[in-house]
Every structure is written in C-alpha cells, then in structure tokens.
Design a protein around this motif. Structure first.
Motif, PDB file in Angstrom:
ATOM      1  N   GLU A 257     -48.870 -75.162  24.904  1.00 52.57           N
ATOM      2  CA  GLU A 257     -48.972 -75.991  23.830  1.00 52.57           C
ATOM      3  C   GLU A 257     -49.077 -75.118  22.773  1.00 52.57           C
ATOM      4  OE1 GLU A 257     -48.980 -79.049  23.093  1.00 52.57           O
ATOM      5  OE2 GLU A 257     -48.798 -79.964  25.161  1.00 52.57           O
ATOM      6  N   LEU A 258     -50.017 -74.114  22.845  1.00 48.62           N
ATOM      7  CA  LEU A 258     -50.324 -73.095  21.963  1.00 48.62           C
ATOM      8  C   LEU A 258     -49.309 -72.175  21.182  1.00 48.62           C
ATOM      9  CD1 LEU A 258     -53.803 -71.559  23.339  1.00 48.62           C
ATOM     10  CD2 LEU A 258     -53.377 -72.977  21.169  1.00 48.62           C
ATOM     11  N   LYS A 259     -48.231 -72.317  22.134  1.00 46.46           N
ATOM     12  CA  LYS A 259     -46.986 -71.605  21.368  1.00 46.46           C
ATOM     13  C   LYS A 259     -46.334 -72.377  20.342  1.00 46.46           C
ATOM     14  CE  LYS A 259     -46.194 -69.031  25.613  1.00 46.46           C
ATOM     15  NZ  LYS A 259     -45.074 -68.745  26.824  1.00 46.46           N
ATOM     16  N   GLY A 260     -46.639 -73.646  20.285  1.00 42.36           N
ATOM     17  CA  GLY A 260     -45.987 -74.382  19.340  1.00 42.36           C
ATOM     18  C   GLY A 260     -46.618 -74.400  18.039  1.00 42.36           C
ATOM     19  N   LEU A 261     -46.226 -75.225  17.237  1.00 45.80           N
ATOM     20  CA  LEU A 261     -46.735 -75.498  15.737  1.00 45.80           C
ATOM     21  C   LEU A 261     -48.069 -75.893  15.980  1.00 45.80           C
ATOM     22  CD1 LEU A 261     -43.815 -76.574  13.649  1.00 45.80           C
ATOM     23  CD2 LEU A 261     -44.764 -74.098  13.645  1.00 45.80           C
ATOM     24  N   PRO A 262     -49.157 -75.623  15.276  1.00 49.14           N
ATOM     25  CA  PRO A 262     -50.295 -76.273  15.213  1.00 49.14           C
ATOM     26  C   PRO A 262     -50.498 -77.570  14.739  1.00 49.14           C
ATOM     27  CG  PRO A 262     -50.454 -74.758  13.300  1.00 49.14           C
ATOM     28  CD  PRO A 262     -49.043 -74.539  14.028  1.00 49.14           C
ATOM     29  N   ALA A 263     -51.355 -78.401  15.398  1.00 50.73           N
ATOM     30  CA  ALA A 263     -51.595 -79.639  14.918  1.00 50.73           C
ATOM     31  C   ALA A 263     -52.137 -79.427  13.547  1.00 50.73           C
ATOM     32  CB  ALA A 263     -52.749 -80.322  15.696  1.00 50.73           C
ATOM     33  N   TRP A 264     -51.660 -80.678  12.530  1.00 52.60           N
ATOM     34  CA  TRP A 264     -51.981 -80.258  11.069  1.00 52.60           C
ATOM     35  C   TRP A 264     -53.313 -80.943  10.677  1.00 52.60           C
ATOM     36  CZ3 TRP A 264     -48.640 -77.583   8.297  1.00 52.60           C
ATOM     37  CH2 TRP A 264     -48.603 -77.637   7.007  1.00 52.60           C
ATOM     38  N   PRO A 265     -54.092 -79.985  10.187  1.00 48.02           N
ATOM     39  CA  PRO A 265     -55.501 -80.541  10.045  1.00 48.02           C
ATOM     40  C   PRO A 265     -55.286 -81.805   9.019  1.00 48.02           C
ATOM     41  CG  PRO A 265     -55.339 -78.127   9.604  1.00 48.02           C
ATOM     42  CD  PRO A 265     -53.920 -78.698   9.695  1.00 48.02           C
ATOM     43  N   TRP A 266     -56.372 -82.509   8.955  1.00 48.45           N
ATOM     44  CA  TRP A 266     -56.506 -83.659   7.946  1.00 48.45           C
ATOM     45  C   TRP A 266     -57.173 -83.444   6.968  1.00 48.45           C
ATOM     46  CZ3 TRP A 266     -56.377 -88.317  12.016  1.00 48.45           C
ATOM     47  CH2 TRP A 266     -55.144 -88.376  12.673  1.00 48.45           C
ATOM     48  N   HIS A 267     -58.094 -82.456   6.751  1.00 51.22           N
ATOM     49  CA  HIS A 267     -58.876 -82.137   5.592  1.00 51.22           C
ATOM     50  C   HIS A 267     -58.868 -80.567   5.558  1.00 51.22           C
ATOM     51  CE1 HIS A 267     -61.621 -82.183   2.390  1.00 51.22           C
ATOM     52  NE2 HIS A 267     -61.379 -83.344   2.033  1.00 51.22           N
ATOM     53  N   TRP A 268     -58.511 -79.867   4.403  1.00 51.50           N
ATOM     54  CA  TRP A 268     -58.616 -78.561   4.384  1.00 51.50           C
ATOM     55  C   TRP A 268     -60.103 -77.957   3.989  1.00 51.50           C
ATOM     56  CZ3 TRP A 268     -54.281 -76.725   6.661  1.00 51.50           C
ATOM     57  CH2 TRP A 268     -53.143 -77.355   6.497  1.00 51.50           C
ATOM     58  N   GLY A 269     -61.018 -78.805   4.126  1.00 49.35           N
ATOM     59  CA  GLY A 269     -62.417 -78.484   3.631  1.00 49.35           C
ATOM     60  C   GLY A 269     -62.559 -77.828   2.339  1.00 49.35           C
ATOM     61  N   ALA A 270     -63.124 -76.636   2.363  1.00 44.51           N
ATOM     62  CA  ALA A 270     -63.541 -75.888   1.282  1.00 44.51           C
ATOM     63  C   ALA A 270     -62.135 -75.437   0.335  1.00 44.51           C
ATOM     64  CB  ALA A 270     -64.373 -74.618   1.451  1.00 44.51           C
ATOM     65  N   GLN A 271     -61.077 -75.165   1.096  1.00 45.19           N
ATOM     66  CA  GLN A 271     -59.925 -74.864   0.520  1.00 45.19           C
ATOM     67  C   GLN A 271     -59.420 -76.154  -0.556  1.00 45.19           C
ATOM     68  OE1 GLN A 271     -59.051 -73.208   3.952  1.00 45.19           O
ATOM     69  NE2 GLN A 271     -60.650 -71.908   3.228  1.00 45.19           N
ATOM     70  N   GLU A 272     -59.705 -77.217  -0.512  1.00 41.19           N
ATOM     71  CA  GLU A 272     -59.465 -78.302  -1.088  1.00 41.19           C
ATOM     72  C   GLU A 272     -60.142 -78.400  -2.674  1.00 41.19           C
ATOM     73  OE1 GLU A 272     -57.752 -81.139  -0.251  1.00 41.19           O
ATOM     74  OE2 GLU A 272     -57.714 -81.322   2.053  1.00 41.19           O
ATOM     75  N   GLY A 273     -60.802 -77.439  -2.757  1.00 42.49           N
ATOM     76  CA  GLY A 273     -61.717 -77.191  -4.046  1.00 42.49           C
ATOM     77  C   GLY A 273     -60.735 -77.189  -5.109  1.00 42.49           C
ATOM     78  N   TYR A 274     -59.642 -76.742  -5.386  1.00 44.32           N
ATOM     79  CA  TYR A 274     -58.993 -76.733  -6.260  1.00 44.32           C
ATOM     80  C   TYR A 274     -58.760 -78.120  -7.139  1.00 44.32           C
ATOM     81  CZ  TYR A 274     -54.660 -78.275  -4.110  1.00 44.32           C
ATOM     82  OH  TYR A 274     -53.737 -79.143  -3.418  1.00 44.32           O
ATOM     83  N   TRP A 275     -58.349 -79.018  -6.298  1.00 41.49           N
ATOM     84  CA  TRP A 275     -58.168 -80.490  -6.859  1.00 41.49           C
ATOM     85  C   TRP A 275     -59.372 -81.254  -7.154  1.00 41.49           C
ATOM     86  CZ3 TRP A 275     -59.112 -85.080  -4.615  1.00 41.49           C
ATOM     87  CH2 TRP A 275     -59.636 -85.074  -3.486  1.00 41.49           C
TER      88      TRP A 275
END
Lengths: 61, 355
Positions: free
Chosen positions: B123-141
């Motif tokens: 499973e880890l060799k595949g693409l990561p599950a997509w986060p649903w919130h980027w937390g602090a890095q959503e700060g720009y908007w």
C-alpha cells in the motif's frame, strides 16, 4: 458523507464570489501581491507541494 | 450591481503586511500542535456536515499518517482482523505518537502479523491518500479572506461563511494535515523544522532551502529535502561527496541536476572540464553564450560511446544548466531545436530568429 473538503471548497468559493463582487480589481491586485501570493508561493507551492511530492515517492519502508 | 470598494487606503495596505506576517508565522510554525483547539475546530466542521464528533488519531507526520491509513486499508482486506480493535489500539497507543514511521508500522503490524505487514508495504508504494485539510499550509487563502473581512465592503460576509472561515482559521492555527473519515479524523502534527530563504527569482517571497540538512523535518524523523526551492533526494544534501558528473548529467530534471552540480561545488567543474571536449559554441538569440560539449561515456545510449550536452545559462538568474542532447547533434542551434522538440537534420533547420 459530505466530508469536510466539501465545506472547505464551498467556503472558499462563496468567499471568493463575495469579495470579487465587492472589491475592485485594483484593490484585489494590491491584496494578492502583498498578501496572498507570497503566502501561496511558500505555503502551498513550496511546503505543501514539497511534502506531498516526497510522500508520493515510492519508498520501501 | 453592488458598489465596489475602489482602492485600499494606506492603513488597509499596512494591514495587508500584518496579515501576511501573521499567516506566514502560522503557516511555518514548528510548535507542537494545539490538539484541543484542532479537535474543537474539526468537530465543529463535522457538525457542519451533520456528522457526530469523530475519534481523533494523532500522528507525528504525514508519512506516519500514510502508515496508519495503509494499515487500515490492509485490514479491510483481512476481515478476520477487527478494524475497530486496531483503530482503538492505534488511537490509544503511544507508539504512533512518539515513534518513527517505521517504528509505528512495526508496532502495528507486529500485532497483526507478517501478512498484514507485507500488504501495508504494498500500500505504501502507491499514491498517498489525499489529505482533506492541509492545516497550516491553507494559510494563504484563509489569511486573504480574513483580511478581506476587515474591509468596509458594502455587505459583510454571510454569517455562516464567516463562521466557517473562522473554523478553518482555528484549525490552520492549531495543526497540520488532516485525513477526515466518517467517525475518524487522522491529524498530523506540524513539522519540527522548516528552513527557508528569500526566493531571488520572486522578490518578496520565500522558498524552502537547506543545502546542509532537511528543509522540513517532522518530530518522527521524516524529512523533506529542498535547495533553492527545488525538492531533491536526501543523498544530494546528506552525501554530496558521493555525487558524480555521471549522476548529474544523467538526471532528467534540469533543476535537480543544477542543485546536484551546486552541491558538488568545484569538484563538478573539475571533473567536467577534464573530460569535456568542445564541439560548438555561439550565442543564442538573447545574446547568451552557449556551448555544445562531448564527454566519453561508455554507459551512454550511443553506439559512439559518447554523450553530448549543451551548456547554457539563464539570462535572468545566471544559473548554468547542462542539457542533454543526442550525440548526432553537432551545433548549438541544432541542440536548441532538439530541446525545443524539433527533431530534424541541421540543414533542414532555418531559424528566422531565436528567442
């Protein structure tokens, strides 16, 4: 389940419409240049994307 | 049509800078997560979509979150193993918080057997599950719309939108990425280190940069390496003494190759100059010097056992790049044409102008 991503995108879209309807292009441009763009370049294009790309690498743990 | 706010006042422009600095601080915070605040905000977001408060699984990094998610996915493939029991174990366990991803995986998989372990690795060799919130890095908007809310617009934000914006702001101030599932929210802590410098190509902006160690490091030891804003493999930073001309010239990504060469320092040019034979040199349409060079390279995909590169420099940054071209290319214009996607013999090429 309507998950939190939905509320995030919906919130962003609603706020975008609200602001675009009530703030001139000139004021928006000033705001983007001084506030949104520098943050986007570092936080979104830089840190977030860098972490995600690293996460996507096929690493054997 | 509503009357638009025409132009920002000097006070409002000054406030722009304050918001930028504040959200820059939040977005690059390396403080441990404020768990209570993050859980409160996320619970309110769940309530917004009619969901009860989820269970929270805190992990030290996005990589640890991937391990956690992969384990859960693996368990779905093994119905004999109770997902609920494992989730309770993981949520209550201390290993998931304090251990490195490998340790986390070992702790969890050790309880569930080697079969699960091997599936998790797949499973880890595949693409990561997509986060649903980027937390602090959503700060720009979030920072942008929070600032806009302070402007004297003809009509304020809808109260519900204002409330949601504040929830996103509260979460972004408190934690890192979140993977939200029904009944379960997996939340990553923030990084322990973030290294950045001003981006010379975009004055006024910053980018990731650490030529001597990780640019981003989480508390479990998971790292991201970047130099001049370019993400690179760990060994480029940690072991530059092992880099070779062959490795640099064989790198497909020109930006990564440039960083590799930069990390090699004078050693690269010493190795390159000792081996390169000039084939052709001229200036391009912008007046930039360029040179086509050839190197003996038995491993090259060529019957001649040579490889050719064109040495060019960026007119705006001065950075030097070596761009690989086929050995049959004999002139700089022909090399430029090949790089641009025109694969023709030199005599068929007639440039009106190069830009």
């Amino acid at each position: 389940m309507r998950h939190p991503l939905y509320t995030r995108m919906y919130t962003q879209a609603a706020l975008s419409r609200h602001v675009n309807d009530r703030v001139s292009v000139e004021a928006l441009l000033t705001s983007h240049t001084a506030l949104r763009t520098p943050l986007k370049v570092l936080l979104d294009d830089g840190i977030r994307a860098g972490i995600l790309r690293t996460l996507e690498e096929k690493e054997v743990v | 049509m509503a009357k638009k706010l025409d132009k920002l006042t000097p006070e409002q422009e000054a406030r722009l800078v304050e918001y930028r600095e504040e959200w820059l601080r939040i977005g690059t915070s390396t403080e441990p997560a404020d768990r209570a605040s993050a859980e409160e905000a996320m619970t309110a977001m769940y309530a917004t979509i009619g969901q009860p408060a989820p269970a929270f699984a805190w992990v030290p990094s996005p990589k640890a979150a991937q391990c956690y998610i992969a384990l859960c996915q693996a368990q779905e493939k093994l119905p004999a193993v109770s997902l609920k029991g494992a989730l309770e174990k993981v949520s209550a366990g201390t290993g998931i918080v304090s251990g490195a991803p490998q340790d986390v995986l070992r702790v969890l998989a050790g309880d569930l057997g080697e079969t699960v372990n091997s599936i998790v690795h797949e499973e880890l060799k595949g693409l990561p599950a997509w986060p649903w919130h980027w937390g602090a890095q959503e700060g720009y908007w979030i920072g942008f719309y929070s600032f806009c809310e302070t402007l004297p617009m003809e009509k304020p934000y809808d109260p519900e939108m204002s409330r949601r914006l504040k929830l996103h702001a509260q979460y972004a101030r408190a934690a890192g990425w979140c993977w939200a599932y029904e009944g379960l929210a997996i939340i990553s802590d923030r990084p322990a280190e973030i290294h950045m410098v001003e981006n010379p190509r975009r004055p006024g902006t910053l980018h990731l940069h650490n030529p001597e160690g990780p640019a981003v490091r989480y508390r479990d030891g998971w790292t991201v390496y970047a130099v001049d804003g370019v993400r690179v493999p760990a060994h480029v930073v940690e072991h530059p003494e092992l880099l070779t001309v062959e490795a640099v010239l064989g790198e497909q990504n020109a930006e990564v190759a440039r960083v590799m060469r930069q990390q090699m320092g004078d050693r690269f040019f010493e190795q390159m100059q000792a081996r390169a034979r000039p084939i052709h040199k001229d200036t391009d349409g912008a007046g930039q010097y360029r040179e086509l060079v050839e190197v003996d390279w038995p491993l090259a995909d060529s019957t001649d056992n040579v490889a050719r590169w064109m040495r060019v420099s960026c007119p705006s940054t001065g950075r030097v790049y070596y761009l690989g071209v086929p050995p049959r290319v004999k002139t700089c214009p022909e090399a430029a044409a090949w790089i641009a996607g025109f694969d023709k013999a030199p005599r068929e090429l007639a440039f009106a102008k190069e830009t």
